[in-house]
Design an enzyme around this catalytic site. Structure first.
Site, PDB file in Angstrom:
ATOM      1  CG  HIS A  58      40.170 -23.848  47.174  1.00  0.00           C
ATOM      2  ND1 HIS A  58      41.135 -23.309  48.007  1.00  0.00           N
ATOM      3  CD2 HIS A  58      40.366 -25.185  47.219  1.00  0.00           C
ATOM      4  CE1 HIS A  58      41.887 -24.274  48.510  1.00  0.00           C
ATOM      5  NE2 HIS A  58      41.428 -25.437  48.048  1.00  0.00           N
ATOM      6  CG  ASP A  66      41.812 -29.689  50.086  1.00  0.00           C
ATOM      7  OD1 ASP A  66      42.949 -30.182  49.958  1.00  0.00           O
ATOM      8  OD2 ASP A  66      41.555 -28.486  49.843  1.00  0.00           O
ATOM      9  CG  HIS A  67      42.247 -30.392  45.772  1.00  0.00           C
ATOM     10  ND1 HIS A  67      41.777 -29.476  44.857  1.00  0.00           N
ATOM     11  CD2 HIS A  67      42.634 -29.668  46.859  1.00  0.00           C
ATOM     12  CE1 HIS A  67      41.879 -28.249  45.352  1.00  0.00           C
ATOM     13  NE2 HIS A  67      42.392 -28.347  46.563  1.00  0.00           N
ATOM     14  CG  HIS A 115      49.469 -25.650  46.247  1.00  0.00           C
ATOM     15  ND1 HIS A 115      49.060 -24.614  47.052  1.00  0.00           N
ATOM     16  CD2 HIS A 115      48.950 -26.782  46.812  1.00  0.00           C
ATOM     17  CE1 HIS A 115      48.327 -25.093  48.048  1.00  0.00           C
ATOM     18  NE2 HIS A 115      48.263 -26.403  47.927  1.00  0.00           N
ATOM     19  CG  HIS A 127      46.971 -30.173  44.577  1.00  0.00           C
ATOM     20  ND1 HIS A 127      45.830 -29.527  44.149  1.00  0.00           N
ATOM     21  CD2 HIS A 127      47.054 -29.924  45.919  1.00  0.00           C
ATOM     22  CE1 HIS A 127      45.264 -28.898  45.167  1.00  0.00           C
ATOM     23  NE2 HIS A 127      45.986 -29.135  46.258  1.00  0.00           N
ATOM     24  CG  HIS A 175      47.519 -30.687  49.416  1.00  0.00           C
ATOM     25  ND1 HIS A 175      47.833 -29.366  49.222  1.00  0.00           N
ATOM     26  CD2 HIS A 175      48.629 -31.257  49.969  1.00  0.00           C
ATOM     27  CE1 HIS A 175      49.074 -29.142  49.631  1.00  0.00           C
ATOM     28  NE2 HIS A 175      49.576 -30.272  50.082  1.00  0.00           N
ATOM     29  CG  ASP A 226      44.749 -25.668  46.279  1.00  0.00           C
ATOM     30  OD1 ASP A 226      43.600 -25.473  45.826  1.00  0.00           O
ATOM     31  OD2 ASP A 226      44.965 -26.266  47.350  1.00  0.00           O
TER      32      ASP A 226
END
Length: 313
Positions: free
Chosen positions: A269, A66-67, A140, A62, A64, A210
């Site tokens: 995570h 942090d990914h 998510h 996805h 975001h 997530d």
């Protein structure tokens, strides 16, 4: 088949954990696959046995940061390493746009083809040569996905005794049958499916982005060997912060894995509130209370080898 945990933190890094990235390597090829690529993933790779030069497939769950924030830098470094073989990027369209815009703005020219596949527009089942990937919609705060990865490069064994009993003498046709090719022997059609079989059952893992609703995986877990799922919080802590986070807790994931008889569960995570010596004890206790299978809590640089289940004639 090996899982390489390169980043096991949620949201932001800490001194002991980087943000999300998991590598999958295979026994019969140097090519490997990366699921998610948080910031500084290429630095984590320097401390691992994985080579960016051989990275062939990248799956982003996805949009975001942090990914995915580490992806432009990793691709730029791969370019400087001299890679020329194509790379496949499977990701949400917004992530693809982010990557392409960043490369253009920083004037990076890739010496290899970056073949992009927008998850929203692609088939939900993709074969990339050394593995098969099935895309799983999750829940998510933004569209998020999991990836069911099944190895395909499995050596085949030949039923030599059966061939001999049927009067088929050894020769080059033995090799072709073992490779999975049908042959004609003295006017007789020999089917590879009848005389050769895989050395072991294909290993299968689901690696999730997530996801606040593990039950969305229910239709995908019947044949898997391991589930890799986020456990950002313990159940009590999630109740305190509220379910609006779009994340799961250890209890919820463990209950799901137990109910579906999943043989191995790896949690990752983790919120930064649990980083540090002994800080994950409550997460582990909660998971073990509700799950009886093989449980791991991933640390950065943990490598898990998925065992082979050998097949016989």
């Amino acid at each position: 088949m090996h899982l390489h945990f390169l980043g096991t933190s949620s949201g932001s890094p800490s001194q002991s954990r980087n943000v999300s990235a998991t590598g999958v390597s295979f026994d019969k090829t140097k090519s490997w696959l990366l699921v998610d690529c948080g910031e500084a993933t290429q630095h984590q790779l320097l401390k691992s046995t994985l080579s960016p030069y051989h990275l062939s497939v990248i799956c982003i769950s996805h949009l975001h940061g942090d990914h995915c924030y580490g992806l432009p830098g990793l691709l730029a470094s791969m370019a400087m390493s001299g890679r020329v073989e194509p790379v496949c990027l499977i990701a949400p369209q917004a992530v693809i746009q982010f990557v392409m815009s960043t490369l253009a703005l920083t004037q990076v020219t890739l010496p290899f083809d970056l073949n992009t596949m927008a998850i929203e527009q692609s088939d939900q089942s993709i074969c990339v040569g050394f593995c098969h990937i099935e895309i799983i919609p999750l829940k998510h705060r933004v569209p998020s996905f999991g990836f069911k990865i099944k190895e395909t490069l499995i050596p085949r064994k030949l039923r030599v005794k059966q061939l001999q009993l049927e009067g088929v003498a050894s020769g080059a046709h033995y090799n072709l049958l073992q490779k999975g090719e049908d042959v004609i022997y003295k006017g007789r059609h020999l089917s590879a499916a009848s005389y050769a079989f895989p050395s072991w059952r294909p290993r299968v893992v689901i690696i999730c982005g997530d996801n606040e609703k593990p039950t969305l995986l229910s239709g995908y877990c019947g044949d898997i060997d391991m589930l890799v799922h986020e456990a950002t919080f313990t159940h009590p802590d999630l109740m305190k912060v509220g379910t609006h986070t779009g994340h799961s807790d250890a209890k919820r994931v463990a209950l799901f894995a137990q109910q579906h008889n999943i043989p191995a569960l790896t949690l990752t995570h983790f919120s930064v509130r649990y980083h540090g010596e002994g800080m994950l004890d409550n997460v582990e206790h909660e998971a073990r209370t509700h799950y009886q299978g093989t449980l791991r809590l991933a640390d950065d640089f943990l490598v898990v080898t998925m065992p082979k289940k050998l097949l016989s004639e």
